[in-house]
Design a protein around this motif. Structure first.
Motif, short mmCIF file in Angstrom:
data_model
loop_
_atom_site.label_atom_id
_atom_site.label_comp_id
_atom_site.label_asym_id
_atom_site.label_seq_id
_atom_site.Cartn_x
_atom_site.Cartn_y
_atom_site.Cartn_z
N ALA A 131 -10.01 6.90 -15.81
CA ALA A 131 -9.41 8.25 -15.38
C ALA A 131 -10.50 8.72 -14.29
O ALA A 131 -11.60 8.43 -14.04
N VAL A 132 -9.54 9.13 -13.11
CA VAL A 132 -10.17 9.46 -11.91
C VAL A 132 -9.69 10.88 -11.64
O VAL A 132 -8.66 11.36 -11.71
N ASN A 133 -10.75 11.51 -11.02
CA ASN A 133 -10.63 13.01 -10.69
C ASN A 133 -10.03 12.96 -9.20
O ASN A 133 -10.54 12.41 -8.25
N THR A 134 -8.81 13.37 -9.05
CA THR A 134 -8.01 13.17 -7.68
C THR A 134 -7.52 14.80 -7.37
O THR A 134 -7.32 15.62 -7.97
N LEU A 135 -7.30 14.99 -6.14
CA LEU A 135 -6.46 16.02 -5.40
C LEU A 135 -5.08 15.27 -5.25
O LEU A 135 -4.96 14.31 -5.05
N SER A 136 -4.22 16.29 -5.26
CA SER A 136 -2.70 15.87 -4.89
C SER A 136 -2.72 15.36 -3.43
O SER A 136 -1.63 14.56 -3.22
N SER A 137 -3.44 15.70 -2.56
CA SER A 137 -3.70 14.94 -1.20
C SER A 137 -4.23 13.54 -1.02
O SER A 137 -3.73 13.03 -0.23
N GLN A 138 -4.66 13.08 -2.13
CA GLN A 138 -5.44 11.64 -2.17
C GLN A 138 -4.23 10.72 -2.76
O GLN A 138 -3.43 11.39 -3.43
N ARG A 139 -4.31 9.61 -2.58
CA ARG A 139 -3.51 8.45 -2.97
C ARG A 139 -4.43 7.23 -3.86
O ARG A 139 -5.43 7.18 -3.34
N VAL A 140 -3.73 6.96 -4.58
CA VAL A 140 -4.39 5.60 -5.51
C VAL A 140 -3.77 4.43 -4.95
O VAL A 140 -2.60 4.44 -5.30
N LEU A 141 -4.30 3.54 -4.68
CA LEU A 141 -3.66 2.04 -4.10
C LEU A 141 -4.14 0.93 -4.82
O LEU A 141 -5.46 0.83 -5.24
N VAL A 142 -3.50 0.55 -5.81
CA VAL A 142 -3.58 -0.54 -6.51
C VAL A 142 -3.17 -2.06 -5.77
O VAL A 142 -2.12 -2.26 -5.43
N GLU A 143 -4.15 -2.75 -5.64
CA GLU A 143 -3.98 -3.98 -4.80
C GLU A 143 -4.20 -5.18 -5.87
O GLU A 143 -5.29 -5.43 -6.28
N LEU A 144 -3.15 -5.79 -6.41
CA LEU A 144 -3.24 -7.01 -7.09
C LEU A 144 -3.00 -8.30 -6.49
O LEU A 144 -2.10 -8.29 -5.65
N GLU A 145 -3.85 -9.36 -6.84
CA GLU A 145 -3.24 -10.85 -6.51
C GLU A 145 -1.91 -11.03 -6.75
O GLU A 145 -1.14 -11.71 -5.73
N ALA A 146 -1.31 -10.49 -7.75
CA ALA A 146 0.00 -11.02 -8.08
C ALA A 146 1.13 -10.23 -7.05
O ALA A 146 2.18 -10.86 -6.86
N GLN A 147 0.63 -9.17 -6.16
CA GLN A 147 1.32 -8.75 -5.21
C GLN A 147 1.00 -9.35 -3.80
O GLN A 147 1.60 -8.80 -2.85
N GLY A 148 0.04 -10.43 -3.91
CA GLY A 148 -0.13 -11.01 -2.70
C GLY A 148 -1.33 -10.56 -1.72
O GLY A 148 -1.74 -11.23 -0.83
N HIS A 149 -2.32 -9.74 -2.65
CA HIS A 149 -3.59 -9.44 -1.98
C HIS A 149 -4.56 -10.59 -2.30
O HIS A 149 -4.34 -11.29 -3.46
N LYS A 150 -5.60 -10.46 -1.57
CA LYS A 150 -6.83 -11.62 -1.72
C LYS A 150 -7.37 -11.35 -3.07
O LYS A 150 -7.74 -12.33 -3.64
N GLN A 151 -7.62 -10.03 -3.38
CA GLN A 151 -8.26 -9.80 -4.60
C GLN A 151 -7.79 -8.57 -5.32
O GLN A 151 -7.01 -7.76 -4.70
N ASN A 152 -8.01 -8.62 -6.61
CA ASN A 152 -7.61 -7.26 -7.42
C ASN A 152 -8.48 -6.14 -7.11
O ASN A 152 -9.82 -6.48 -7.41
N LYS A 153 -7.99 -5.02 -6.50
CA LYS A 153 -8.99 -3.94 -6.18
C LYS A 153 -8.09 -2.81 -6.31
O LYS A 153 -7.00 -2.64 -6.36
N ILE A 154 -9.05 -1.46 -6.82
CA ILE A 154 -8.24 -0.49 -6.81
C ILE A 154 -8.89 0.64 -5.96
O ILE A 154 -10.16 0.78 -6.00
N TRP A 155 -8.07 1.41 -5.02
CA TRP A 155 -8.80 2.14 -4.14
C TRP A 155 -8.30 3.83 -4.37
O TRP A 155 -7.19 3.87 -4.49
N LEU A 156 -9.12 4.57 -4.00
CA LEU A 156 -8.95 6.06 -3.76
C LEU A 156 -8.81 6.41 -2.33
O LEU A 156 -9.86 6.28 -1.59
N ILE A 157 -7.67 6.70 -1.83
CA ILE A 157 -7.56 7.13 -0.42
C ILE A 157 -7.39 8.42 0.08
O ILE A 157 -6.68 9.25 -0.62
N ASN A 158 -8.25 8.93 0.88
CA ASN A 158 -8.21 10.51 1.41
C ASN A 158 -7.13 10.40 2.46
O ASN A 158 -7.47 9.59 3.62
N LYS A 159 -6.27 11.02 2.68
CA LYS A 159 -5.37 11.11 3.54
C LYS A 159 -5.91 12.29 4.79
O LYS A 159 -5.73 13.45 4.40
N ASP A 160 -6.43 11.97 5.63
CA ASP A 160 -6.94 12.86 6.49
C ASP A 160 -6.11 13.07 7.76
O ASP A 160 -5.38 12.30 8.20
#
Length: 180
Positions: free
Chosen positions: A151-180
């Motif tokens: 569970a992650v505290n987020t603002l509606s202006s933020q975005r969660v980016l899920v990167e999975l190897e199955a989608q073609g990414h080098k590693q499985n990682k999940i990011w919280l992105i601030n749209k500035d």
């Protein structure tokens, strides 16, 4: 744009293993349970969970993909229509326990649409929701996940980016992105 790492490869693997153990505790042999991944990104999470579960319980578990595009309440409100993805459910869900899998739970609108779309395939005995990330404080509908990776505290202006190897990414990682 600022990126903050929420889960790295190792933590994500531990999180998925924990989710699988919780599912096994609640579903036992999976004889009456099916797994359905939400299109477009939830299918990758569902495949990872499905593979791990089948290894652990040593049994075939039905896996399907569900697209809820045409059941969304904002489908006709967009300037550019959303392109639908494949729905592939080659089994009935009538009387089954359904584990619906998605990557991120945000407003709850996609899950509401998925519930409508699922009825096409039968009336399930029970539906449970599994998500990798539950974005707290952004819900618009009363939808809650039964299984949550983090569970992650987020603002509606933020975005969660899920990167999975199955989608073609080098590693499985999940990011919280601030749209500035």
């Amino acid at each position: 744009m600022q990126k903050k790492l929420i889960l790295d490869t190792d933590l994500l693997d531990i999180t998925i293993s924990r989710l699988c153990q919780q599912l096994i505790e609640n579903h036992g042999s999976f004889s009456e349970t099916v797994v359905i991944g939400m299109q477009p990104r939830g299918i990758y999470v569902a495949e990872i969970i499905h593979q791990k579960l089948e290894k652990l319980v040593k049994k075939n578990i039905p896996l399907g993909y569900l697209d809820a595009t045409f059941h969304r309440d904002d489908f006709r409100r967009r300037e550019i229509p959303v392109k639908a993805n494949e729905t592939r459910i080659e089994f009935t869900i009538e009387g089954k326990q359904v584990v619906l899998v998605d990557d991120v739970l945000f407003t709850g609108r996609t899950i509401r649409a998925a519930m409508d779309a699922m009825i096409t395939f039968g009336r399930p005995k029970k539906v449970e929701l599994l998500v990798l990330i539950d974005r707290k404080y952004t819900r618009e509908l009363p939808v809650a996940a039964d299984y949550v990776g983090k569970a992650v505290n987020t603002l509606s202006s933020q975005r969660v980016l899920v990167e999975l190897e199955a989608q073609g990414h080098k590693q499985n990682k999940i990011w919280l992105i601030n749209k500035d």
